[in-house]
Enzyme design. Structure first.
Site, PDB file in Angstrom:
ATOM      1  N   GLU A  53     -14.105   1.554   0.267  1.00 25.01           N
ATOM      2  CA  GLU A  53     -13.562   2.219   1.452  1.00 25.01           C
ATOM      3  C   GLU A  53     -13.975   3.691   1.526  1.00 25.01           C
ATOM      4  O   GLU A  53     -13.902   4.304   2.594  1.00 25.01           O
ATOM      5  CB  GLU A  53     -12.038   2.132   1.452  1.00 25.01           C
ATOM      6  CG  GLU A  53     -11.492   0.745   1.703  1.00 25.01           C
ATOM      7  CD  GLU A  53      -9.969   0.757   1.783  1.00 25.01           C
ATOM      8  OE1 GLU A  53      -9.444   1.122   2.853  1.00 25.01           O
ATOM      9  OE2 GLU A  53      -9.326   0.427   0.780  1.00 25.01           O
ATOM     10  N   ASP A 112       0.823  -1.215   0.000  1.00 21.21           N
ATOM     11  CA  ASP A 112       0.000   0.000   0.000  1.00 21.21           C
ATOM     12  C   ASP A 112       0.858   1.267   0.000  1.00 21.21           C
ATOM     13  O   ASP A 112       2.035   1.238   0.364  1.00 21.21           O
ATOM     14  CB  ASP A 112      -0.899  -0.023   1.242  1.00 21.21           C
ATOM     15  CG  ASP A 112      -2.174   0.789   1.059  1.00 21.21           C
ATOM     16  OD1 ASP A 112      -2.270   1.554   0.081  1.00 21.21           O
ATOM     17  OD2 ASP A 112      -3.076   0.640   1.902  1.00 21.21           O
TER      18      ASP A 112
END
Length: 609
Positions: free
Chosen positions: A431, A376
């Site tokens: 998200e 990430d």
């Protein structure tokens, strides 16, 4: 703006004469690309399909520190060949592919400087790239796309992690946009995309100006030492089904760098971040609950997200020599192994940004038995960061770790070259707590997900801001393709929806065939995907309740179709025995349905196995 494309020069390129002598056409039974060199030595490309313009004459060429190769060019040679390739992938719309393309190479020169333009035409699109000899540095491209006026567009504003929503435009304002970009042109569609981007070059963006979409580059200077081959600029075109089902972006990418792919296994992932955040990621006991659920439902993986290697007392990052001392991940891996569930873990880019870190830490994860990683916060398409991808992909393969990139670029044929890339984010996904709409979701199958696996993370039934009905959310498990389908529901939300559990237990994450049955970007999508003899169908609409008519031409003979849709008290399942024709399903506002179809025989009451 790059100096060589400013003002009147770009306008001149877009209005280049159309009749001088040097014009060549390349086609392979689909759209035709016409390359033209005008009387000032400026190259351009235009695309037609069935005689109608898909792309108006659009400028070509690059500028290096040594030469301006956008004008004053002369043709020194041409050659052509047919490129036929058969290959397999580990994820995507189809596992087995056959690609046939006609290739033409144009050799241009300006003084001592050389530029090759390579154009390929396929039944579903056209692509081109540049090749330069020797050493030097690119400082910009002339490349632009003159999309015909009046074309409806579905675009997302450019940002470094590709996480902006797709919006429908009738009149596109001047701004920077992401690739892919979709346009309705006449009676068909045009998708602009890119293939084979790696650390030899730099990332793109589409700059809307002067009636066209110019390629802007991330880096102002892109050096090369031993020749340069740029990424492909890709134009997928046809009716909506042709564009949606196309694998042209993968077809143009280099072949696999991994000979033995037996360890690469797509599948559903039980992902707990949206079911509790960091506290759940730092608890062995809570993660064991997710493993137990995955085991009961035969889901192959769980993913432990951010926080697992932060010190639970101090909160400090703990990728140090003492990491193995406090982390419980090896214990969770053994717990999962005993129950047939593999464990994947989230990682920060900054903790794996050097070769030494990667060799040590990927090796440790492999030693523990971790199956894959979620990397990430990469957040760049600069040449330096793309070189990091190249090196990291090899390091991951050496340690037999599958990967899901987040805060990342988007797939540009990478799964063909590196089959352990199972999915990538690069999407305004579940998200997001704001600006998540069903119109955006109904654009994704034709835009972001068209080019490769997408980690949208569906099934967050417990999220209060979710724009979808339950049945629409369930359908996303089919509508959105991802080699690792990270499912974001809480255990309580799944248990409260037994019909969702029943469907999710059946749906796979790898597909042998994909077909668009009905759709309109930003309005609705009905997709069918085949695994073995069963077809899975996902449908989602944006806006008002309606009846969705589903053509079932891919089902010869009699079939049982189990439809899960929104009912008065929750999800309901309805069986239908059909023989081709059309299946009509009533859907709620912002709703949809999920279905599974299997060959019917007397006494068959369910497709579940």
């Amino acid at each position: 703006m790059n100096w060589f494309l400013s003002g009147t020069l770009l306008a001149g390129l877009l209005t280049a004469p159309t009749t001088p002598a040097d014009t060549w056409t390349i086609t392979a039974g689909g759209p035709a690309a016409t390359v033209h060199l005008d009387d000032q030595g400026r190259p351009s490309v235009a695309v037609k399909r069935d005689g109608a313009a898909v792309l108006d004459p659009s400028p070509l060429g690059v500028v290096t520190e040594q030469a301006d190769l956008t004008t004053g060019l002369r043709l020194t040679g041409r050659s052509s060949r047919v490129v036929v390739e058969k290959y397999a992938t580990t994820a995507g719309k189809r596992l087995n592919r056959m690609s046939v393309m006609k290739e033409a190479r144009f050799r241009f020169a300006r003084g001592e400087a050389r530029l090759d333009l390579v154009v390929r035409a396929a039944r579903d699109g056209v692509a081109y790239r540049y090749e330069l000899p020797g050493a030097g540095a690119v400082v910009g491209e002339a490349s632009a796309f003159a999309v015909p006026d009046g074309s409806t567009a579905w675009l997302a504003g450019h940002r470094r992690d590709y996480e902006n929503p797709f919006i429908q435009y009738a009149d596109v304002p001047a701004a920077e946009y992401q690739m892919p970009a979709l346009f309705e042109v006449g009676r068909g569609y045009l998708l602009l995309a890119e293939s084979a981007l790696d650390g030899s070059y730099t990332g793109p963006r589409l700059v809307r100006e002067q009636g066209a979409y110019r390629i802007g580059l991330w880096d102002a200077r892109v050096p090369y030492d031993d020749g340069l081959t740029t990424p492909w600029r890709v134009m997928v075109t046809g009716d909506l089904a042709t564009v949606t089902e196309s694998t042209l972006v993968d077809d143009l990418a280099p072949g696999s760098e991994i000979a033995d792919t037996s360890w690469i296994k797509p599948g559903k992932v039980l992902w707990s971040w949206l079911a509790g955040g960091r506290p759940v990621q730092q608890s062995l006991e809570r993660q064991q609950e997710f493993v137990d659920y995955a085991a009961r439902h035969r889901w192959p993986y769980v993913l432990v997200d951010a926080g697992w290697y932060d010190d639970p007392v101090t909160g400090e990052r703990a990728w140090t020599d003492r990491t193995p001392e406090f982390t419980w991940i090896p214990r969770l891996v053994e717990y999962g192994k005993a129950r047939g569930v593999g464990v994947m873990v989230w990682l920060r880019f900054s903790d794996f940004d050097t070769r030494d870190k990667r060799v040590q830490r990927f090796g440790l994860l492999r030693q523990w038995g971790v199956k894959g990683v979620k990397l990430d916060f990469i957040d760049s398409e600069a040449q330096e960061r793309l070189r990091w991808y190249d090196e990291t992909l090899r390091d991951l393969a050496d340690n037999r770790l599958m990967v899901n990139f987040h805060g990342s670029t988007v797939p540009k044929g990478v799964n063909r070259t590196w089959p352990h890339v199972m999915t990538m984010e690069g999407v305004h996904g579940a998200e997001k707590s704001s600006n998540l709409t069903t119109s955006h979701l109904a654009a994704l199958p034709y835009t972001r997900n068209q080019i490769g696996s997408m980690d949208y993370t569906p099934m967050a039934f417990q999220r209060p801001g979710r724009p979808t009905s339950d049945a629409h959310e369930l359908a996303l498990s089919v509508l959105f393709e991802s080699g690792l389908q990270n499912l974001a529901g809480s255990l309580e939300a799944y248990r409260a929806r037994p019909e969702a559990e029943r469907f999710l237990n059946q749906v796979p994450a790898a597909w042998e065939e994909t077909r668009l049955l009905s759709g309109r970007p930003a309005d609705h999508t009905v997709l069918a995907r085949r695994s073995g003899e069963r077809w899975f169908i996902g449908a989602g609409v944006s806006g008002a309740a309606r009846t969705v008519d589903v053509p079932l031409n891919m089902l010869p003979g009699r079939w049982l179709v189990e439809v899960t849709r929104d009912g008065a008290g929750g999800l309901v399942r309805e069986p239908h025995v059909v023989r081709g024709g059309t299946l009509s399903v009533d859907v709620a506002a912002e709703g949809g349905f999920a279905a599974v179809a299997c060959p019917w025989k007397p006494s068959l009451t369910t497709c579940a196995r």
